[in-house]
Design an enzyme around this catalytic site. Structure first.
Site, short mmCIF file in Angstrom:
data_model
loop_
_atom_site.label_atom_id
_atom_site.label_comp_id
_atom_site.label_asym_id
_atom_site.label_seq_id
_atom_site.Cartn_x
_atom_site.Cartn_y
_atom_site.Cartn_z
N HIS A 1 0.84 -1.22 0.00
CA HIS A 1 0.00 0.00 0.00
C HIS A 1 0.87 1.26 0.00
CE1 HIS A 1 -4.09 -1.77 0.45
NE2 HIS A 1 -3.38 -2.78 0.89
N ASP B 1 2.39 1.99 -2.99
CA ASP B 1 2.44 2.40 -4.41
C ASP B 1 1.60 3.64 -4.68
OD1 ASP B 1 0.08 0.97 -4.08
OD2 ASP B 1 0.24 -0.12 -5.99
N SER C 1 -8.83 -18.40 -23.74
CA SER C 1 -8.01 -18.73 -22.58
C SER C 1 -8.07 -20.22 -22.34
CB SER C 1 -8.53 -17.99 -21.35
OG SER C 1 -8.06 -18.60 -20.17
N GLY D 1 -3.41 -13.14 -5.71
CA GLY D 1 -2.51 -12.09 -5.25
C GLY D 1 -1.14 -12.15 -5.91
N SER E 1 -0.76 -11.61 -9.18
CA SER E 1 -0.87 -10.75 -10.35
C SER E 1 -1.00 -11.51 -11.66
CB SER E 1 0.31 -9.78 -10.42
OG SER E 1 -0.08 -8.63 -11.09
N SER F 1 -3.42 -11.02 -13.54
CA SER F 1 -3.97 -10.06 -14.51
C SER F 1 -2.82 -9.33 -15.23
CB SER F 1 -4.91 -9.06 -13.83
OG SER F 1 -4.28 -8.34 -12.80
N GLU G 1 -5.70 -2.38 -17.67
CA GLU G 1 -6.29 -2.70 -16.37
C GLU G 1 -7.05 -1.50 -15.79
OE1 GLU G 1 -4.38 -5.49 -14.15
OE2 GLU G 1 -5.19 -4.90 -12.20
N ASP H 1 2.34 -3.79 -10.63
CA ASP H 1 2.21 -5.14 -11.16
C ASP H 1 2.79 -5.31 -12.57
OD1 ASP H 1 0.94 -5.62 -8.80
OD2 ASP H 1 -1.06 -5.87 -9.66
P1 ADP Z 1 -4.52 -11.29 -9.54
O1 ADP Z 1 -3.99 -10.37 -10.59
O2 ADP Z 1 -3.96 -11.00 -8.19
O3 ADP Z 1 -4.38 -12.72 -9.91
P2 ADP Z 1 -6.94 -10.00 -10.31
O4 ADP Z 1 -8.34 -10.01 -9.78
O5 ADP Z 1 -6.26 -8.71 -10.48
O6 ADP Z 1 -6.08 -11.00 -9.40
O7 ADP Z 1 -6.92 -10.70 -11.73
C1 ADP Z 1 -7.55 -11.96 -11.91
C2 ADP Z 1 -8.40 -11.89 -13.15
O8 ADP Z 1 -7.55 -11.83 -14.32
C3 ADP Z 1 -9.23 -13.13 -13.36
O9 ADP Z 1 -10.45 -13.05 -12.63
C4 ADP Z 1 -9.46 -13.09 -14.87
O10 ADP Z 1 -10.45 -12.13 -15.18
C5 ADP Z 1 -8.12 -12.57 -15.38
N1 ADP Z 1 -7.21 -13.67 -15.71
C6 ADP Z 1 -6.03 -13.95 -15.14
N2 ADP Z 1 -5.47 -15.06 -15.69
C7 ADP Z 1 -6.32 -15.48 -16.65
C8 ADP Z 1 -6.32 -16.57 -17.57
N3 ADP Z 1 -5.35 -17.48 -17.59
N4 ADP Z 1 -7.38 -16.68 -18.43
C9 ADP Z 1 -8.38 -15.77 -18.40
N5 ADP Z 1 -8.44 -14.74 -17.55
C10 ADP Z 1 -7.43 -14.58 -16.67
MG MG Z 2 -4.26 -8.28 -10.61
#
Ligand code: ADP
Ligand code: MG
Length: 366
Positions: A19, A21, A52, A105, A107, A109, A141, A153
């Site tokens: 926290h 950043d 995916s 957690g 990352s 995304s 994002e 991230d």
């Molecule tokens: P984190 O980044 O900490 O894993 P987030 O909520 O920021 O958590 O991101 C997770 C989201 O990213 C998932 O709910 C999905 O929407 C997307 N995502 C991540 N990896 C994939 C994947 N392999 N295929 C499709 N969507 C994905």
């Molecule tokens: Mg994320």
């Protein structure tokens, strides 16, 4: 038709600096061995199809618009952000396969955003700079998905290098590679606490608001501008007790990141470990973002001989990191599984990691 290209980029774990950043402060992530892979294949019909291996689906290019949406937006949003910046990109198949656990957690995304921007940059010969790659991935994002995350991230996923942590200054958005090669007798353990992030979004927004209010009350652009030496004076000027706790966390946490870098530079792993634990205590007591599952994992690690342990990530669950003597790993694993069972928590998942390669290291740049 051009051959398909592949972009790869990893998940990350933040060693210390939580926290900080959005307070213009410092963070210290490493890249993980878990990697997202995006295969981009151009198509002549102006359609963008996203798939995916983990989730499925597809989307058309003309339907792209900013706002909250489904998972494919993290990938399609990269294409949108590139077009927003004037890069002419046509239809493309983007096939995604990622080993980064979703929503844990670590990352996932950013990993898929960064793998996508690397693939598209290469495919279209854009020659984007390291900064631009991160800006575009972050825009997917923040601006396309509408998720208000900070700058860490994507830069961690792209810029980290093997056996280094990335000291990122979130004000200047510049990074410095800090050697992070664990000695043979130490392991960095990840404990996936498997706790749901209940109401985490609201808590995150509240913390951000409190920090902004406190910075305004103190007359500084951001809490990064308060030095530890000035903390007692600053806290005395705050009327709101919640602001006092939040400011104390952010200011001391920023100092801990820089102290951690010093500890690494002098090879003092015990000092580094103590800073991890102090960070956890501060998140628990002052920032109030830990939950019983993560506190239990940290307590169990320390009781098992860890040099230090802390929750990593935004809070309310997620992953705990612990720096352990290698010969205590099995005993710790047994102890944490047993402690969770006794409290009726889901069985935690335990793994170890080193500082891996970031996406730009995995994908040779021209
Ligand atoms: P984190 O980044 O900490 O894993 P987030 O909520 O920021 O958590 O991101 C997770 C989201 O990213 C998932 O709910 C999905 O929407 C997307 N995502 C991540 N990896 C994939 C994947 N392999 N295929 C499709 N969507 C994905
Ligand atoms: Mg994320």
């Amino acid at each position: 038709m051009t051959e398909s290209v592949v972009g790869t980029s990893p998940g990350r774990v933040n060693l210390i600096g939580e926290h900080t950043d959005y307070n213009d402060g410092f963070v210290l992530p490493i890249a993980l061995g878990h990697v997202a892979r995006v295969t981009a294949q151009p198509r002549g019909d102006g359609v963008v199809r996203v798939s995916s291996a983990q989730l499925g689906e597809s989307v058309e290019l003309d339907a792209l618009a900013p706002g909250p949406r489904a998972w494919w937006g993290y990938v399609a949003g990269v294409l949108w952000a590139l077009r927003e910046r004037g890069h002419a990109l046509g239809g493309v198949d983007l096939d995604l396969d990622s080993a980064v656990p979703l929503g844990g957690g670590l990352s996932s995304s950013a990993a898929i955003e960064c793998a996508t921007v690397l693939a598209l940059d290469f495919l279209a010969g854009l020659g984007l700079s390291a900064d631009d790659l991160a800006v575009v991935a972050q825009a997917a994002e923040n601006d396309f998905m509408g998720v208000p995350t900070g700058p860490m991230d994507q830069r961690a996923s792209l810029w980290c290098t093997t056996d280094h942590a990335l000291l990122l200054d979130c004000r200047t958005l510049t990074g410095r590679q800090v050697p992070f090669a664990l000695p043979e007798d130490l392991v960095l353990v990840l404990v996936d606490t498997r706790s749901p992030h209940v109401l985490a979004d609201g808590h995150y927004a509240q913390r951000r608001t409190a920090c902004a209010e406190a910075a305004a009350a103190l007359g500084v652009p951001a809490l990064r501008d308060i030095a530890v030496a000035d903390l007692p004076d600053a806290l005395a000027r705050l009327a709101d007790d919640e602001h006092v706790r939040r400011v104390r966390h952010v200011v001391t946490e920023n100092a801990r990141v820089l102290d951690a870098v010093d500890a690494l530079a002098s090879g003092d792993w015990h000092a580094f470990g103590r800073l991890l634990t102090q960070s956890h205590d501060s998140m628990r007591d002052d920032y109030e973002i830990t939950v019983p599952t993560v506190d239990l994992a940290v307590e169990t690690a320390l009781a098992s001989g860890a040099l230090g342990a802390r929750m990593t990530g935004g809070g309310f669950g997620g992953t705990v990191i612990a720096l352990l003597p290698a010969d205590t790993l099995d005993a710790f694993s047994d102890a944490v599984v047993q402690a969770y069972a006794e409290r009726g928590f889901d069985t935690p998942r335990i793994s170890t990691t080193r500082a891996g390669a970031g996406g730009m290291e995995l994908t040779p740049r021209r």
